[in-house]
Design an enzyme around this catalytic site. Structure first.
Site, PDB file in Angstrom:
ATOM      1  N   HIS A  21      -4.348  -1.684  -0.117  1.00  0.00           N
ATOM      2  CA  HIS A  21      -4.764  -3.051  -0.712  1.00  0.00           C
ATOM      3  C   HIS A  21      -5.810  -3.895   0.529  1.00  0.00           C
ATOM      4  O   HIS A  21      -5.576  -3.777   1.594  1.00  0.00           O
ATOM      5  CB  HIS A  21      -3.316  -3.962  -0.574  1.00  0.00           C
ATOM      6  CG  HIS A  21      -2.422  -3.642  -1.803  1.00  0.00           C
ATOM      7  ND1 HIS A  21      -2.327  -4.285  -2.916  1.00  0.00           N
ATOM      8  CD2 HIS A  21      -1.417  -2.628  -1.851  1.00  0.00           C
ATOM      9  CE1 HIS A  21      -1.559  -3.783  -3.896  1.00  0.00           C
ATOM     10  NE2 HIS A  21      -0.788  -2.883  -2.881  1.00  0.00           N
ATOM     11  N   GLY A  46       2.474  -7.456  -6.961  1.00  0.00           N
ATOM     12  CA  GLY A  46       3.240  -8.688  -7.105  1.00  0.00           C
ATOM     13  C   GLY A  46       4.529  -8.014  -7.318  1.00  0.00           C
ATOM     14  O   GLY A  46       4.933  -6.815  -7.152  1.00  0.00           O
ATOM     15  N   HIS A  92      -4.292   4.117  -2.683  1.00  0.00           N
ATOM     16  CA  HIS A  92      -3.302   3.051  -2.983  1.00  0.00           C
ATOM     17  C   HIS A  92      -3.331   2.342  -1.498  1.00  0.00           C
ATOM     18  O   HIS A  92      -2.553   2.364  -0.685  1.00  0.00           O
ATOM     19  CB  HIS A  92      -1.830   3.496  -3.140  1.00  0.00           C
ATOM     20  CG  HIS A  92      -1.104   2.205  -3.450  1.00  0.00           C
ATOM     21  ND1 HIS A  92      -0.340   2.018  -4.769  1.00  0.00           N
ATOM     22  CD2 HIS A  92      -0.720   1.264  -2.886  1.00  0.00           C
ATOM     23  CE1 HIS A  92       0.345   0.897  -5.027  1.00  0.00           C
ATOM     24  NE2 HIS A  92       0.268   0.207  -3.599  1.00  0.00           N
ATOM     25  N   HIS A 132       1.969  -0.566 -10.458  1.00  0.00           N
ATOM     26  CA  HIS A 132       3.216  -0.605  -9.351  1.00  0.00           C
ATOM     27  C   HIS A 132       4.327  -0.409 -10.141  1.00  0.00           C
ATOM     28  O   HIS A 132       4.799  -1.306 -11.102  1.00  0.00           O
ATOM     29  CB  HIS A 132       2.976  -1.880  -8.605  1.00  0.00           C
ATOM     30  CG  HIS A 132       2.056  -1.934  -7.496  1.00  0.00           C
ATOM     31  ND1 HIS A 132       0.784  -2.152  -7.668  1.00  0.00           N
ATOM     32  CD2 HIS A 132       2.408  -1.661  -6.385  1.00  0.00           C
ATOM     33  CE1 HIS A 132       0.303  -2.218  -6.379  1.00  0.00           C
ATOM     34  NE2 HIS A 132       1.155  -1.978  -5.566  1.00  0.00           N
ATOM     35  N   ASP A 186      -6.379  -6.884   0.740  1.00  0.00           N
ATOM     36  CA  ASP A 186      -5.717  -7.971   1.831  1.00  0.00           C
ATOM     37  C   ASP A 186      -4.678  -7.657   2.697  1.00  0.00           C
ATOM     38  O   ASP A 186      -4.204  -8.151   3.535  1.00  0.00           O
ATOM     39  CB  ASP A 186      -5.227  -9.150   0.676  1.00  0.00           C
ATOM     40  CG  ASP A 186      -4.392  -8.608  -0.154  1.00  0.00           C
ATOM     41  OD1 ASP A 186      -4.305  -7.479  -0.550  1.00  0.00           O
ATOM     42  OD2 ASP A 186      -3.746  -9.443  -0.988  1.00  0.00           O
ATOM     43  N   ASP A 202      -0.960   1.832   1.840  1.00  0.00           N
ATOM     44  CA  ASP A 202      -0.349   0.559   1.013  1.00  0.00           C
ATOM     45  C   ASP A 202      -1.154  -0.775   1.710  1.00  0.00           C
ATOM     46  O   ASP A 202      -2.051  -1.398   1.273  1.00  0.00           O
ATOM     47  CB  ASP A 202       1.041   0.401   1.086  1.00  0.00           C
ATOM     48  CG  ASP A 202       1.480  -0.631  -0.024  1.00  0.00           C
ATOM     49  OD1 ASP A 202       0.846  -0.854  -0.906  1.00  0.00           O
ATOM     50  OD2 ASP A 202       2.770  -0.834   0.010  1.00  0.00           O
ATOM     51  N   GLU A 239       9.170   0.869  -7.087  1.00  0.00           N
ATOM     52  CA  GLU A 239       9.215   0.513  -5.746  1.00  0.00           C
ATOM     53  C   GLU A 239      10.511  -0.430  -5.342  1.00  0.00           C
ATOM     54  O   GLU A 239      11.545  -0.018  -4.641  1.00  0.00           O
ATOM     55  CB  GLU A 239       7.633  -0.060  -4.913  1.00  0.00           C
ATOM     56  CG  GLU A 239       8.104  -0.345  -3.564  1.00  0.00           C
ATOM     57  CD  GLU A 239       6.590  -1.294  -3.394  1.00  0.00           C
ATOM     58  OE1 GLU A 239       6.598  -1.387  -1.981  1.00  0.00           O
ATOM     59  OE2 GLU A 239       6.081  -2.039  -4.189  1.00  0.00           O
TER      60      GLU A 239
END
Length: 358
Positions: A19, A178, A17, A205, A21, A297, A208
């Site tokens: 990202h 998102g 997990h 996701h 970006d 993350d 969370e």
């Protein structure tokens, strides 16, 4: 006793997990921003890294997500996506990661004129270059991309079709990302049904920023292979009168079917899941037998590495080498990689390294 960081760094690790970006190097941000005319909140790499951490360390997921305006702005050209994907692999390999999945949302990278397919192919090329560079440096790493759809938009089926069409371009699976609250998994049900028909695995996701209903939808309605974060499943666990724990039906289902949770401790602290590592649900969930994996993350926003994540957990819960091996195998078993490839990584890379330590 807590493990020393240098011990953890030397051990093979698996990142599920992370990202794309959310892990851009600060200097790379500066380089590309200067070329494309994007204004950043700081003018040197150290100050910029500090700004990202402080902005993300606000305790709310909404503020956390705002930091991505800057990273996405420098990821609109094919050459920039390729560079950032290559550096993603190089940075993971340098941290001892032997398998890494880079998740990202192609629909957010079209402002420079790229098509969805061109964006995916640029990331493919970067990941491939990174694996070659790591191999030349004597480091073993396998990398895949996880194509994500933004859950607040209405492009879920289109992005699922994109992922399936590019499954031979280092696409390991699919995800939705998102704002979780207000955008439940069932909104993208058509996309998940398409993925099921075409046998492409996916993670969701959930758990969370939203609670048990979001997790239930991800697991029971959408049939997710894994859960991104998922730590709010602790809301279905209650302490008993005599030191035992009562595990609710949903929590028991996830535990007993070994649905892997992609836990990101530092990120969870930043978004308000727990105030300290020692109070993070990870310890209780592990004690109760959940299948836990550990990831970063967003390495930029959280100012972290997988070595640091394991160091925090070792300090908080007394985990040793055997525990790290267990979490690494959990992640490897859940990886969106073929069975033979997983077996080869375990046999040739993971097991020999841990046997040396023991």
């Amino acid at each position: 006793m807590a493990l020393e960081p240098h011990v953890i760094h030397a051990l093979p690790k698996v990142a599920l997990h992370d990202h794309l970006d959310g892990g851009v190097r600060p200097q790379t941000l500066l380089d590309i921003a200067a070329e494309v005319g994007h204004t950043l909140p700081a003018g040197d790499a150290e100050s910029l890294g500090d700004w990202f951490f402080e902005a993300a360390d606000s305790g709310t997921l909404v503020r956390y997500l705002e930091t991505f305006d800057h990273t996405i702005a420098v990821m609109q050209r094919a050459e920039d996506l390729r560079r950032i994907a290559r550096e993603f692999v190089e940075d993971q390999a340098a941290d001892g990661v032997v398998y890494a999945e880079a998740r990202w949302a192609p629909e957010q990278h079209l402002a420079g004129g790229l098509s969805l397919s061109e964006a995916v192919e640029a990331v493919r090329d970067g990941l491939a270059e990174g694996m070659i560079a790591a191999s030349n440096a004597g480091q073993t790493i396998v990398a895949r991309q996880i194509v994500s759809a933004m859950r607040q938009n209405d492009r879920g089926l289109e992005i699922a079709e994109l992922a399936v069409a590019h499954r031979r371009d280092l696409v390991g699976g699919f995800d939705i990302a998102g704002p979780e609250l207000g955008f439940p998994p069932e909104r993208l049900g058509e996309a998940f049904r398409y993925l099921q028909r075409h046998n492409l695995p996916y993670t969701i996701h959930a758990g969370e920023a939203d609670g048990l209903e979001s997790i239930w939808q991800a697991v029971q309605l959408m049939r997710a292979d894994r859960i991104g974060h998922g730590v709010r499943i602790i809301d279905d666990v209650e302490p008993g009168d005599h030191g035992e724990w009562r595990v609710g039906e949903l929590a028991a289902y996830i535990r007993d079917r070994r649905i892997a949770l992609e836990v990101c401790p530092t990120s969870n602290l930043q978004t308000g899941i727990a105030p300290t590592y020692a109070q993070h649900p990870f310890g209780v969930l592990d004690q109760l037998g959940f299948t836990l994996t550990v990831s970063c993350d967003n390495r930029l926003m959280s100012g972290t590495t997988l070595t640091e994540e394991f160091t925090h957990l070792s300090s908080a819960f007394g985990y040793g080498v055997d525990d790290l091996y267990r979490f690494t195998l959990n992640a490897l078993d859940a990886a969106f990689l073929s069975g033979p490839e997983r077996a080869n990584l375990q046999r040739d890379v993971v097991d020999p390294a841990y046997m040396l330590v023991n």
